[in-house]
Design an enzyme around this catalytic site. Structure first.
Site, PDB file in Angstrom:
ATOM      1  N   HIS A 113       0.833  -1.207   0.000  1.00  0.00           N
ATOM      2  CA  HIS A 113       0.000   0.000   0.000  1.00  0.00           C
ATOM      3  C   HIS A 113       0.871   1.262   0.000  1.00  0.00           C
ATOM      4  O   HIS A 113       0.665   2.175  -0.812  1.00  0.00           O
ATOM      5  CB  HIS A 113      -0.914  -0.019   1.232  1.00  0.00           C
ATOM      6  CG  HIS A 113      -1.873   1.114   1.316  1.00  0.00           C
ATOM      7  ND1 HIS A 113      -3.234   0.960   1.140  1.00  0.00           N
ATOM      8  CD2 HIS A 113      -1.687   2.447   1.574  1.00  0.00           C
ATOM      9  CE1 HIS A 113      -3.834   2.134   1.267  1.00  0.00           C
ATOM     10  NE2 HIS A 113      -2.923   3.047   1.543  1.00  0.00           N
ATOM     11  N   GLU A 114       1.854   1.284   0.891  1.00  0.00           N
ATOM     12  CA  GLU A 114       2.688   2.489   1.008  1.00  0.00           C
ATOM     13  C   GLU A 114       3.658   2.616  -0.159  1.00  0.00           C
ATOM     14  O   GLU A 114       4.005   3.729  -0.567  1.00  0.00           O
ATOM     15  CB  GLU A 114       3.426   2.492   2.346  1.00  0.00           C
ATOM     16  CG  GLU A 114       2.526   2.428   3.571  1.00  0.00           C
ATOM     17  CD  GLU A 114       1.435   3.493   3.598  1.00  0.00           C
ATOM     18  OE1 GLU A 114       1.630   4.566   2.974  1.00  0.00           O
ATOM     19  OE2 GLU A 114       0.384   3.259   4.224  1.00  0.00           O
ATOM     20  N   HIS A 117       1.965   4.500  -2.875  1.00  0.00           N
ATOM     21  CA  HIS A 117       2.077   5.954  -2.649  1.00  0.00           C
ATOM     22  C   HIS A 117       3.466   6.453  -3.053  1.00  0.00           C
ATOM     23  O   HIS A 117       3.602   7.515  -3.672  1.00  0.00           O
ATOM     24  CB  HIS A 117       1.836   6.287  -1.180  1.00  0.00           C
ATOM     25  CG  HIS A 117       0.423   6.091  -0.735  1.00  0.00           C
ATOM     26  ND1 HIS A 117      -0.662   6.411  -1.519  1.00  0.00           N
ATOM     27  CD2 HIS A 117      -0.086   5.617   0.441  1.00  0.00           C
ATOM     28  CE1 HIS A 117      -1.778   6.140  -0.859  1.00  0.00           C
ATOM     29  NE2 HIS A 117      -1.451   5.657   0.328  1.00  0.00           N
TER      30      HIS A 117
END
Length: 234
Positions: A113-114, A117
């Site tokens: 998920h990160e 980003h």
């Protein structure tokens, strides 16, 4: 209220207290042994070495000129609430909440998920702090491509659905993420998510598809490697 304090709260830094004290710098070896930090570091290494999601993202970022280094770009820290991780755009660093991540599967999802980003930060001029649409778009992509909304994860949350359940999950998780890190009304957050949802939901880079499972991610990683070989031979 002090302006710096206000800014920290507006941008979600209150969820990551060690970001504000300078304590996120690496401690001694003795301090890290047999602690949450040590376990977090071990699980992080496993995720980076074995997760096809993470391996594909790391390869794509290296290809884009943003090579990720474990010691520089990841930090295991204690966090407030039930937050699992975050991306600090000011330092290009991924925060992993060592007190809230206890299983390898959870670590794999948070890292993925990160990293999405981080990938968005690398490839696009993302205005994380002043443009809610940019933030919403990256949150939509992270929820869509990280496995956050996989069938097995939704099953574990006792959430069931049929048609367009995946889209609803992505929208809900993106909305919750925006509300967690910005002091905006629910209406403002919903407006930002809805306005960019279609385009950002259909942006599957660098996977080329929605990896609904680990097997999907393996195939996507294989295709990414083969694409690299093809371009190398041109």
């Amino acid at each position: 209220m002090d302006q710096n304090k206000q800014n920290e709260e507006d941008y979600g830094y209150q969820l990551f207290p060690e970001r504000n004290t300078g304590r996120f710098k690496k401690g001694s070896v003795a301090e890290s042994l047999f602690t949450f930090n040590h376990k977090c570091q071990v699980m992080l290494k496993v995720a980076l070495d074995t997760s096809p999601y993470a391996k594909l993202l790391l390869g794509a970022m290296k290809q884009s000129g943003c090579t990720v280094y474990k010691e520089r770009h990841f930090s295991c820290e204690d966090c407030d609430g039930i937050v699992s991780g975050g991306f600090d755009a000011t330092t290009s660093q991924i925060v992993l909440c060592q007190n809230n991540i206890h299983q390898q599967a959870h670590m794999n999802r948070v890292v993925t998920h990160e990293l999405i980003h981080s990938f968005d930060h690398c490839r696009a001029h993302v205005d994380w702090f002043d443009n809610f649409k940019h933030l919403a778009c990256s949150e939509i992509r992270a929820a869509n491509l990280s496995g956050d909304c996989s069938f097995s994860n939704e099953l574990s949350r006792f959430k069931f659905g049929l048609k367009q359940h995946h889209q609803e999950c992505v929208r809900d998780r993106a909305l919750r993420s925006v509300l967690a890190v910005r002091k905006v009304s629910r209406e403002e957050a919903e407006k930002a998510v809805d306005e960019v949802f279609e385009s950002c939901f259909n942006d599957h880079e660098p996977f080329g598809r929605i990896p609904h499972s680990k097997n999907d991610a393996k195939y996507a990683y294989r295709d990414f490697q083969n694409r690299d070989r093809y371009y190398a031979n041109l």
